[in-house]
Enzyme design. Sequence first.
Site, mmCIF file in Angstrom:
data_model
loop_
_atom_site.group_PDB
_atom_site.id
_atom_site.type_symbol
_atom_site.label_atom_id
_atom_site.label_comp_id
_atom_site.label_asym_id
_atom_site.label_seq_id
_atom_site.Cartn_x
_atom_site.Cartn_y
_atom_site.Cartn_z
ATOM 1 N N SER A 64 43.552 38.574 -13.237
ATOM 2 C CA SER A 64 44.809 38.185 -13.835
ATOM 3 C C SER A 64 45.408 36.907 -13.255
ATOM 4 C CB SER A 64 45.824 39.328 -13.676
ATOM 5 O OG SER A 64 46.092 39.558 -12.284
ATOM 6 N N LYS A 89 51.484 32.388 -8.260
ATOM 7 C CA LYS A 89 51.373 33.244 -9.428
ATOM 8 C C LYS A 89 52.753 33.790 -9.784
ATOM 9 C CE LYS A 89 48.535 37.228 -10.941
ATOM 10 N NZ LYS A 89 47.504 38.192 -10.462
ATOM 11 N N SER A 92 41.223 40.365 -9.596
ATOM 12 C CA SER A 92 42.161 39.381 -10.138
ATOM 13 C C SER A 92 42.266 38.096 -9.342
ATOM 14 C CB SER A 92 43.552 40.004 -10.299
ATOM 15 O OG SER A 92 43.552 40.912 -11.367
#
Length: 565
Positions: A229, A147, A253
């Site tokens: 996210s 990420k 997330s």
Amino acid sequence: MMTDNAATMIHPPAIERGIRYHALLLARTAMMGATALLIACSPPSETVESSDVSVGSTDASETAGNNSEQVPAWADVEILQDAMQDGELTAVALTEYYLQRIATYNDSLRAVIEVNPEALDIAARLDQERASGNVRSALHGMPVLLKDNIDTADAMKTTAGSYALLFAPTPAEDAFLVQQLREAGAVILGKANLSEWANFRSTSSSSGWSARGGQARNPYNALHTPCGSSSGSGVAVAADLTLLAVGTETNGSIICPSANNSVVGIKPTLGLISRSGVIPIAHSQDTAGPMTRTVADAAVMLSVMAGSDPQDAITDNPQAQSPVDYTQYLQADALSGKRIGVMRSLFGRNAPLDALMESQLDELRSAGATVVDIELSGSRELSEASYQVLLYEFKNDLNAYLRNRGGFYQSLEHLIRFNEVNASLQMPWFAQEIFLEAQATTDLTDPAYLEALQQAKSISQSRLDDALTNNQLDAIVAPSNGPGWLIDLENGDDGSSVNYVSSSGLAAIAGYPAITVPAGYIDGMPVGISFFGAAFSEPELIGLAYAYEQRTQARRAPELTSVSP
């Protein structure tokens, strides 16, 4: 490096001039496309790397060579390691395969922000090690996507999806979890798109959108949200753009984008995986975790990622200090004789979801588990306390990260001003209400913060502990999510989340572990089931999740021929 006082001054002239200069660079190249934008905005002292080129525009024939036929699609770690051991596959060929997949599908999926220009070189070195008889771990030669809020001290950028951090210096060192992945022989494939700033910028954001990466899209239906996210991590694993990925979670997330993209995600106990080198929201809830297509692969990753880090005091605990091979808990009969509680408060909102979950509870019973309904729920009081904690900690933790990183923007206040000046690029769809709320807080000695922190932890932990103890439970299950809602950039997630269901909150706020596993589909959209339990109960949860996964085999690969919106 700026002092605390300097970092909180109102737009010092030097900062204002820098923001205007960067805005000019952005504005001059905004109409030239993403590739030109990234190249033009690279700091003058830096060499522009191939990672700055839009990954979707890469010529597949140049990236992947002719080796993709050696790679079984949708494979797992065990299959690929066996192929490498037998001399049928190399790390280079595997890395080329994923680079080709990214080149082919990323323009429509927007899952990957950039590829690592050193990935093939890393893979080649690992192949040489294997040829000499050195295999570091089960991750040797396995590609991993990170990420884009996880630091890497290499040619890639770490930006949290914002153009502001394109101008930041390269981190001085890899995040601790990245160091562990590299030492285990993983190939860092690239950086994944995400909800910008891990979805802590606006109250009307669209999950999976970042200024730098655009809108990530669900591979099962590109009109529907991938959730966030850790959106790009979930999409990339689901679409076979990577074998493995790392996400981060403050609240939902990892769990939500894993469930909405039909992959496995583990949100570990707070303190099992180091947070150093991860762009923060809140230290009282933040953690990284693995996102994979199988429970076995997630267990392999967690075994490597868990560990004690001298730079993160919360990992100074016996569970992080002692290496654990979580694959030893992959037992197909792990559900037999277990007592599982059902979080019934999440039922009754979505009839198709209820029906699907009831059939999954029957699967647990058929596997030998005793399944009982329990009284367990969140509350407005808990949500409000947690949100206040996040506002205070975000300002404090992000300012500390930015000062340590160095560069031009060293406070949340600076980022707010950057967004204001670059509103057409940074805020075309939604604003920065959360940034402004966080900036208005004081410091972590404020009694209001301390009271909210005590309240959030006390309520969440006591509710989970009491439910587990009073009902003599081994774990709790609940629907991870409902089917993904339609993407709505103008109104954000709030405009599309009618009958929204999420079970991530209690475990996230408490700092307790959760794991989501694919449970099935509603109108073609994935749904997951979550197992959560007491602090550091990962071994038990992995066993239960694996037994459920092996029994149901619910996951189906998406049809990528129709991903375009």
